[in-house]
Design a protein around this motif. Structure first.
Motif, mmCIF file in Angstrom:
data_model
loop_
_atom_site.group_PDB
_atom_site.id
_atom_site.type_symbol
_atom_site.label_atom_id
_atom_site.label_comp_id
_atom_site.label_asym_id
_atom_site.label_seq_id
_atom_site.Cartn_x
_atom_site.Cartn_y
_atom_site.Cartn_z
ATOM 1 N N SER A 15 0.847 -1.195 0.000
ATOM 2 C CA SER A 15 0.000 0.000 0.000
ATOM 3 C C SER A 15 0.881 1.243 0.000
ATOM 4 C CB SER A 15 -0.875 -0.033 1.268
ATOM 5 O OG SER A 15 -1.671 1.118 1.383
ATOM 6 N N ILE A 17 3.126 4.335 0.422
ATOM 7 C CA ILE A 17 4.512 4.702 0.114
ATOM 8 C C ILE A 17 5.325 3.473 -0.290
ATOM 9 C CG2 ILE A 17 6.653 5.645 1.116
ATOM 10 C CD1 ILE A 17 4.788 7.414 2.926
ATOM 11 N N ASP A 36 4.792 -7.583 2.537
ATOM 12 C CA ASP A 36 3.797 -6.927 3.388
ATOM 13 C C ASP A 36 3.181 -8.004 4.276
ATOM 14 O OD1 ASP A 36 2.143 -3.998 2.974
ATOM 15 O OD2 ASP A 36 1.109 -5.538 4.154
ATOM 16 N N TYR A 151 2.961 7.579 18.049
ATOM 17 C CA TYR A 151 3.565 7.588 16.710
ATOM 18 C C TYR A 151 4.824 8.459 16.695
ATOM 19 C CZ TYR A 151 3.575 8.080 11.546
ATOM 20 O OH TYR A 151 3.909 8.065 10.210
ATOM 21 N N VAL A 184 1.261 12.338 3.419
ATOM 22 C CA VAL A 184 1.342 11.776 2.062
ATOM 23 C C VAL A 184 0.001 11.100 1.786
ATOM 24 C CG1 VAL A 184 2.594 10.154 0.567
ATOM 25 C CG2 VAL A 184 3.818 11.364 2.404
ATOM 26 N N THR A 186 -2.028 8.491 1.328
ATOM 27 C CA THR A 186 -2.066 7.022 1.423
ATOM 28 C C THR A 186 -3.207 6.649 2.374
ATOM 29 O OG1 THR A 186 -0.759 6.627 3.421
ATOM 30 C CG2 THR A 186 0.490 7.032 1.390
ATOM 31 N N LYS A 191 -6.605 5.560 8.947
ATOM 32 C CA LYS A 191 -6.497 4.395 9.837
ATOM 33 C C LYS A 191 -6.170 4.846 11.268
ATOM 34 C CE LYS A 191 -4.463 1.296 6.318
ATOM 35 N NZ LYS A 191 -3.196 0.636 5.922
HETATM 36 N N1 LIG Z 1 1.141 8.639 4.616
HETATM 37 C C1 LIG Z 1 1.712 9.552 5.404
HETATM 38 O O1 LIG Z 1 1.189 10.653 5.580
HETATM 39 C C2 LIG Z 1 3.046 9.256 6.038
HETATM 40 C C3 LIG Z 1 3.826 10.353 6.440
HETATM 41 C C4 LIG Z 1 5.048 10.086 7.055
HETATM 42 C C5 LIG Z 1 5.475 8.797 7.235
HETATM 43 N N2 LIG Z 1 4.676 7.758 6.840
HETATM 44 C C6 LIG Z 1 5.189 6.415 7.057
HETATM 45 O O2 LIG Z 1 5.273 5.751 5.813
HETATM 46 C C7 LIG Z 1 5.237 4.345 6.018
HETATM 47 C C8 LIG Z 1 4.254 3.737 5.047
HETATM 48 O O3 LIG Z 1 2.959 4.221 5.396
HETATM 49 P P1 LIG Z 1 1.829 4.518 4.305
HETATM 50 O O4 LIG Z 1 1.440 5.917 4.464
HETATM 51 O O5 LIG Z 1 2.225 4.007 2.989
HETATM 52 O O6 LIG Z 1 0.649 3.642 4.958
HETATM 53 P P2 LIG Z 1 -0.229 2.450 4.377
HETATM 54 O O7 LIG Z 1 -1.160 2.119 5.474
HETATM 55 O O8 LIG Z 1 -0.762 2.828 3.051
HETATM 56 O O9 LIG Z 1 0.840 1.282 4.172
HETATM 57 C C9 LIG Z 1 1.442 0.649 5.257
HETATM 58 C C10 LIG Z 1 1.654 -0.808 4.887
HETATM 59 O O10 LIG Z 1 2.332 -1.438 5.970
HETATM 60 C C11 LIG Z 1 1.773 -2.716 6.126
HETATM 61 N N3 LIG Z 1 2.015 -3.221 7.474
HETATM 62 C C12 LIG Z 1 1.396 -2.890 8.633
HETATM 63 N N4 LIG Z 1 1.857 -3.633 9.643
HETATM 64 C C13 LIG Z 1 2.810 -4.448 9.105
HETATM 65 C C14 LIG Z 1 3.644 -5.461 9.642
HETATM 66 N N5 LIG Z 1 3.568 -5.819 10.933
HETATM 67 N N6 LIG Z 1 4.529 -6.075 8.804
HETATM 68 C C15 LIG Z 1 4.585 -5.748 7.502
HETATM 69 N N7 LIG Z 1 3.783 -4.838 6.932
HETATM 70 C C16 LIG Z 1 2.910 -4.187 7.733
HETATM 71 C C17 LIG Z 1 0.293 -2.542 5.845
HETATM 72 O O11 LIG Z 1 -0.326 -3.795 5.518
HETATM 73 C C18 LIG Z 1 0.336 -1.568 4.689
HETATM 74 O O12 LIG Z 1 0.339 -2.241 3.450
HETATM 75 C C19 LIG Z 1 4.887 4.148 7.494
HETATM 76 O O13 LIG Z 1 6.061 3.850 8.214
HETATM 77 C C20 LIG Z 1 4.330 5.492 7.901
HETATM 78 O O14 LIG Z 1 4.474 5.730 9.276
HETATM 79 C C21 LIG Z 1 3.482 7.966 6.239
#
Ligand SMILES: NC(=O)c1ccc[n+]([C@@H]2O[C@H](COP(=O)([O-])OP(=O)(O)OC[C@H]3O[C@@H](n4cnc5c(N)ncnc54)[C@H](O)[C@@H]3O)[C@@H](O)[C@H]2O)c1
Length: 275
Positions: A15, A17, A36, A151, A184, A186, A191
């Motif tokens: 999913s 990023i 994942d 977080y 970002v 996503t 959630k």
């Molecule tokens: N989207 C934002 O605004 C944002 C900003 C800064 C940082 N981030 C970070 O970016 C990273 C990716 O987040 P995203 O926004 O793409 O979220 P997302 O929810 O779209 O994707 C996260 C993915 O991680 C997987 N996941 C969750 N628990 C897991 C586990 N135990 N083992 C393996 N996979 C697991 C989920 O199934 C999901 O596919 C995260 O570390 C998040 O904290 C996101």
């Protein structure tokens, strides 16, 4: 440094990023193992990317499984060039509402998940004499807004781990990047809400604009890898917030308190808990 022919492993690739990183890596000519905890989501990411992408179920909270995934890439390709510790979860809402299980879950995924990736990939990269570890942290790892307190704690840990490791890894030929985006676009924005918290409203108001595009961020990340940057902060406005937090922490705290008061007022009239 070119990414053509590099061997990469991405966690949380089903999913957001992580999926965007896989797309960008394959577009740059790298081969990527998309992993994942949601096997179907990882497979879905890989299935659109042709022979340069494979997929596997990988729960980053399982240290042995992370080690096995790294070993599998090395057995097949002879090396691992790029390790993206990206999987993450969020809890948003007043901290007194968090259960101990939720605290433990976010520590397990966001901190231990990254530790497991580093523990599996870093000694290998030291033996190889080269490699790049890319940890997805967040602006929450550089500033400290309330209602995402658990977080913020985990992302500060990821930034600290990344910068400290970078300083000792360089002499071994291993590079480390901490990715620190603000919001970002996503699914994570929708959630992990506790007690009426609406992540999308919270993060967008904090950012003062629309969320950054995940594919654009992934291209920025690969450029930062090629240029061996220590930290990537996106979008540009987030640099100003980061500077403000460092130069005037007391003022930043007062701004954050007012922001949280606004958020609480909105949440009081908002939806019930989604947990
Ligand atoms: N989207 C934002 O605004 C944002 C900003 C800064 C940082 N981030 C970070 O970016 C990273 C990716 O987040 P995203 O926004 O793409 O979220 P997302 O929810 O779209 O994707 C996260 C993915 O991680 C997987 N996941 C969750 N628990 C897991 C586990 N135990 N083992 C393996 N996979 C697991 C989920 O199934 C999901 O596919 C995260 O570390 C998040 O904290 C996101």
């Amino acid at each position: 440094m070119t990414l053509r022919g590099k061997q990469a492993l991405v966690t949380g690739a089903g999913s957001g990023i992580g999926a965007a990183l896989c797309r960008a890596l394959v577009a740059a000519g790298a081969e990527v193992m998309c992993t994942d905890v949601d096997a179907a989501a990882a497979e879905n990411t890989a299935s659109t990317l042709g022979p340069g992408a494979r997929s596997a179920r990988l729960d980053v909270t399982d240290a042995a499984a992370v080690q096995a995934a790294v070993d599998e890439v090395v057995q097949r390709a002879g090396r691992l060039d790029l390790m993206f510790n990206n999987a993450g979860i969020v809890w948003g809402g007043d901290t007194e509402l968090l259960t101990l299980e939720q605290w433990n879950a976010i520590i397990d995924v966001n901190i231990r998940g990254v530790v497991h990736g580093v523990a599996a990939a870093y000694p290998l990269m030291v033996r190889q004499g080269h490699g790049h570890i890319v940890n997805t942290a967040s602006m929450a790892g550089l500033t400290a807004a309330g209602q995402v307190t658990s977080y913020v704690m985990t992302k500060h840990a990821v930034v600290g781990l990344s910068l400290a490791l970078r300083s000792e890894a360089a002499a071994r030929g291993v590079r480390v990047l901490a990715v620190c985006p603000a919001a970002v676009e996503t699914p994570i924005l929708d959630k992990g809400s506790v007690g009426g918290f609406v992540g999308r409203d919270y993060f967008l108001q904090a950012q003062g604009g629309k969320p950054y595009d995940a594919d654009r961020l992934a291209r920025d990340v690969l450029r930062a890898v090629e240029r061996d940057k220590p930290i990537l902060v996106k979008p540009r406005i987030a640099h100003a917030q980061w500077w403000f937090a460092r130069l005037a922490p007391g003022l930043m705290n007062r701004v954050s308190m007012r922001f949280i008061a606004d958020q609480r007022a909105k949440q009081a009239q908002s939806r019930p808990s989604t947990l």
